[in-house]
Design a protein around this motif. Structure first.
Motif, mmCIF file in Angstrom:
data_model
loop_
_atom_site.group_PDB
_atom_site.id
_atom_site.type_symbol
_atom_site.label_atom_id
_atom_site.label_comp_id
_atom_site.label_asym_id
_atom_site.label_seq_id
_atom_site.Cartn_x
_atom_site.Cartn_y
_atom_site.Cartn_z
ATOM 1 N N MET A 1 -8.076 -5.008 -3.771
ATOM 2 C CA MET A 1 -7.125 -3.986 -4.199
ATOM 3 C C MET A 1 -7.555 -3.431 -5.565
ATOM 4 S SD MET A 1 -3.663 -4.847 -6.002
ATOM 5 C CE MET A 1 -4.801 -6.054 -6.630
ATOM 6 N N ASP A 2 -7.584 -2.121 -5.670
ATOM 7 C CA ASP A 2 -7.999 -1.553 -6.941
ATOM 8 C C ASP A 2 -6.793 -1.008 -7.682
ATOM 9 O OD1 ASP A 2 -9.185 -0.506 -9.088
ATOM 10 O OD2 ASP A 2 -10.544 0.846 -8.009
ATOM 11 N N ILE A 3 -6.409 -1.734 -8.698
ATOM 12 C CA ILE A 3 -5.201 -1.366 -9.436
ATOM 13 C C ILE A 3 -5.372 -0.039 -10.164
ATOM 14 C CG2 ILE A 3 -3.759 -2.090 -11.385
ATOM 15 C CD1 ILE A 3 -4.389 -4.970 -10.503
ATOM 16 N N LEU A 4 -6.608 0.278 -10.502
ATOM 17 C CA LEU A 4 -6.821 1.467 -11.323
ATOM 18 C C LEU A 4 -7.118 2.722 -10.514
ATOM 19 C CD1 LEU A 4 -8.877 -0.187 -14.179
ATOM 20 C CD2 LEU A 4 -6.428 0.220 -14.051
ATOM 21 N N ALA A 5 -7.270 2.531 -9.189
ATOM 22 C CA ALA A 5 -7.481 3.726 -8.368
ATOM 23 C C ALA A 5 -6.201 4.539 -8.459
ATOM 24 C CB ALA A 5 -7.745 3.316 -6.928
ATOM 25 N N ASN A 6 -6.288 5.815 -8.217
ATOM 26 C CA ASN A 6 -5.101 6.670 -8.281
ATOM 27 C C ASN A 6 -4.424 6.698 -9.645
ATOM 28 O OD1 ASN A 6 -5.367 7.286 -5.534
ATOM 29 N ND2 ASN A 6 -4.294 5.377 -5.021
ATOM 30 N N VAL B 1 1.911 -4.224 -14.886
ATOM 31 C CA VAL B 1 2.330 -5.571 -14.480
ATOM 32 C C VAL B 1 1.323 -6.129 -13.468
ATOM 33 C CG1 VAL B 1 4.096 -6.936 -13.309
ATOM 34 C CG2 VAL B 1 4.776 -5.136 -14.906
ATOM 35 N N ALA B 2 0.954 -5.288 -12.514
ATOM 36 C CA ALA B 2 -0.016 -5.737 -11.504
ATOM 37 C C ALA B 2 -1.323 -6.137 -12.183
ATOM 38 C CB ALA B 2 -0.263 -4.613 -10.495
#
Ligand code: ATP
Ligand code: MG
Length: 739
Positions: free
Chosen positions: A1-6, A40-41
């Motif tokens: 999961m890419d937290i920084l995508a978008n 938070v994620a």
């Protein structure tokens, strides 16, 4: 999961900012809430921070639930242990854990507005003060104000005679609250602040626990909340706040957008991050909103920039109705047209207004058109008498010291304990320095041996009987599952018989009680205290429903943080928006402007600005003039809707005559329709108990019950695969396989 995508580069910078204080200041729709959630994620997933070391404060309970769901979906793990909730919920939680430092026990109850008012009345009475000279509401708001500014009863500044009176009422009010083992909303914050302020060991314990503190809608914090944040944030200073000073709209509850400035002063090392890209609205909507807010002084100007692919979008529509009935009719007609032309679905639409009272004509117009709608407001359900009665019983079970709840139900349903007996009970309690609930319990326990027996005269056996009931329920609190306890209490007081008087309304009342019972099921594990706390802290905005098929009706205040493709703002008349009370106070006027700004910036695609040339004020039609805020929107961004008052031309007298005629005709229709319509939006019920149905995910099940709730058919189904589920028929794609 890419937290920084978008996320755009500034958003990424905010999400990944290192430790220490961070302040994200940015306009509406720029992704502040998204950034907070992703941070938070990021902390959990990338920085290895355990969820229980994080405290995130949202503005509503609903926002907290959504954030939790979003986090768990994206992290694919539970975030249990993380503290996530409103300031009030977080404080209640802290206070329940720290009873040894507090003047009440951990089973304290939270008094709602009505309870608070009745206690203020009681305080005035005790002090022999006249309600006419000291109106309970205004005394109450003076006290609330003091609490929000960290002023305790003992420190209330003396000045005028009135101040002295308020100080005395404040003192007495606090005594009464404590005698009831109760706190009010403001106390939740104030006691928590005081707890942290006075007890360094407690403070340090929380400082150590919460390695990261995050706050959404920071511009609407008040002084207690801000001070509390400062106390809980330890030496690490990991306080991450997001907000927009232009969206501060809770001044009447003590919110102070200058907390943004305080933050910068108190934390000189603050990293300030600005987000500039708006993802929500079209440029036309943003330009209009910006023109409105730019008239406010003492603020940092910012440019609102929409996504280029959205284009300029439509101009904002302006409609001036003949009167407020016409205003409501225009809203409903337009919504119907949008739906017929497939330009919007019902659920895309929000209809906003300044005050709750404005919803009535809108509701009538929706009813008349046979169109379902959703009204946002906790009061509608929780304000009902039967619901308040049942809650009062349960509160008494949890906390027999609660005088307000006791007074509410001691003779409801009637059990022969009249005013005189209640007064005797109170006197006996006061004489012994105990609460009335305690006297009842002692009568039950000690019977004729009780020192109170003699004092209480003829009604003593009735009082003792009630005490026995109460003692019996209390003995079950930790033993019996909540729904069973709920049933037992109602059975033993014969509540069903009491509310079901054979009329349709009576059946409706009992259904409401059943609805509350269903909620009690959800709290089976967490128990009575959690159940009552949730009820006490439910706010208007928590009743906004997701994925609704029907238009949402809500106040501008409740619209904060939300977004809708189509937004109507009604009542754009001077005196309505801006509100009458604000006309000669520049600070209040600035707040009204912010409120309008918040409303405008909820819209993704279309805005309808609606006003009425005349309004029915206490039965008389009065001319009204267009809101001054409309003048601030550049003409090239507006388009006048056909059929409105001005567009029709004609002299004033003619207009007047026409207006009166039309509204009379309309009112007659509305009256007739309202008499014919049942009290709920008209929609067809398709499911009946016993039907077999199929759900795309849960396969086959059997319908247990189906009813119309808030304009939607809501079906309870027992599925073989997952058990009991409640679904909204219009959304759930249930297929009937056997009638
Ligand atoms: P408000 O001030 O009204 O509370 P906000 O700044 O909190 O607004 P969000 O609600 O977080 O804004 O975001 C507004 C909308 O823009 C949401 O629909 C969100 O999903 C979307 N959004 C935010 N950032 C991005 C992005 N980088 N890419 C695409 N969509 C985004
Ligand atoms: Mg937000």
């Amino acid at each position: 999961m890419d937290i920084l995508a978008n996320l755009n580069p500034q958003q990424q910078q905010a999400v990944t900012a290192g430790g220490g204080p961070v302040l994200v200041l940015a306009g509406p729709g720029s992704g502040k809430t998204r950034v907070l959630t992703q941070r938070v994620a990021y902390l959990i997933n990338r920085m290895g921070v355990p969820p229980y070391r994080i405290l995130a404060v949202t503005f509503t309970n609903k926002a907290a639930r959504e954030m939790q769901a979003r986090l768990e979906r994206s992290l694919e793990q539970s975030v249990q242990g993380m503290w996530l909730g409103t300031f009030h919920a977080v404080c209640a939680r802290i206070l329940r854990r720290e009873q040894q430092y507090l003047p009440f026990t951990s089973s304290f109850v939270i008094f709602d507005d009505d309870d608070q008012t009745s206690l203020i009345r009681r305080a005035l009475k005790d002090l022999k003060l006249d309600e006419k000279s000291f109106r309970p509401n205004s005394v109450h708001s003076a006290i609330s104000n003091a609490k929000n500014n960290l002023i305790l009863a003992d420190d209330y500044p003396a000045g005028t005679y009135r101040d002295e009176v308020v100080a005395r009422v404040y003192q007495r009010y606090q005594e009464l609250l404590l005698a009831s083992n109760a706190v009010d909303f403001d106390d939740l914050l104030l006691y928590t602040w005081k707890l942290m302020n006075d007890n360094p060991n407690v403070r340090e314990q929380y400082q150590q626990r919460f390695e990261h503190i995050l706050v959404d809608e920071f511009q609407d914090t008040n002084l207690v909340q801000y001070s509390l944040l400062r106390l809980i944030t330890g030496a690490h200073g990991n306080l991450f706040a997001v907000g927009d000073e232009d969206q501060s709209i809770y001044r009447w509850r003590g919110a102070d957008y200058r907390n943004v400035l305080r933050f910068e002063e108190d934390y000189p090392a603050v990293q300030k991050i600005l987000l500039e890209q708006n993802y929500r609205s079209t440029q036309n909507v943003l330009d209009a909103a910006q023109a409105v807010i730019d008239k406010n002084r003492y603020r940092t100007r910012k440019k609102l920039k929409s996504m280029p692919d959205k284009g300029a979008g439509e101009r904002l529509s302006l409609y001036e109705a003949v009167d407020d009935y016409g205003e409501a009719a225009f809203v409903v007609d337009t919504v119907q047209q949008l739906i017929a032309r497939h330009q919007a679905k019902g659920g895309d639409v929000a209809v906003m207004y300044r005050t709750n009272a404005q919803s009535r004509l809108l509701e009538e117009a929706f009813l008349r058109a046979g169109m379902p709608y959703r009204l946002v407001g906790a009061q509608r359900f929780y304000g009902r008498k039967e619901i308040k009665d049942v809650i009062a019983y349960l509160r008494l079970v949890q906390n027999p010291f609660d005088e307000v709840s006791l007074a509410r139900v001691i003779n409801v349903p009637a059990r022969g304990i009249g005013d005189k007996a209640q007064l005797n009970l109170q006197l006996a309690a006061q004489g012994a320095g105990v609460s009335a609930g305690e006297v009842l319990l002692r009568l039950a326990q000690e019977g004729k041996q009780s020192p109170f027996w003699e004092q209480l005269g003829r009604s003593v056996t009735l009082l003792a009987d009630f005490g026995t009931l109460l003692a019996g329920w209390r003995a079950q609190v930790d033993v019996m599952p909540l729904p069973n306890l709920f049933d037992r209490v109602l059975e033993e007081v014969n509540y069903e018989y009491f509310v079901k008087d054979g009329s349709e309304e009576g059946d409706g009342r009992w259904e409401n009680v059943q609805e509350l019972r269903r909620l009690a099921f959800e709290y089976e594990e967490r128990g009575l205290t959690a159940f009552l706390e949730n009820l006490a802290l439910v706010s208007d905005q928590d009743t906004v429903q997701e994925g609704a098929e029907a238009p949402t009706l809500l106040t501008l205040h409740a619209a904060k943080g939300l977004e809708f493709p189509v937004v109507f703002i009604t009542g754009l008349d001077d005196g309505v928006l801006p509100h009458n009370r604000s006309l000669d106070d520049p600070e209040e006027m600035a707040e009204e402007r912010r409120l309008f700004y918040v409303g405008l910036t909820r819209a993704k695609l279309r805005v309808y600005l609606v006003r009425a040339a005349q309004r029915n004020v206490y039965g008389n039609f009065q001319d009204s003039i267009a809101s001054r805020f409309l003048d601030d929107i550049p003409a090239n961004l507006l388009q006048e809707q056909a059929g409105g008052f001005r567009a029709r031309g004609g002299g004033r007298a003619q207009k007047q005559a026409q207006a009166t005629w039309e509204s009379r005709a309309l009112r007659t229709q509305i009256g007739a329709a309202a008499r014919q319509q049942p009290a709920a939006p008209v929609i067809q019920q398709q499911f009946r108990p016993g039907m077999r149905v199929r759900h795309p995910a849960w396969e086959e099940g059997i319908v247990l019950e189906s009813k119309i709730l808030d304009g939607d058919e809501t079906v309870d189904v027992f599925f073989e695969s997952v058990g009991f589920k409640r679904v909204v028929a219009s959304l759930a794609k249930l297929e009937i396989i056997k009638k």
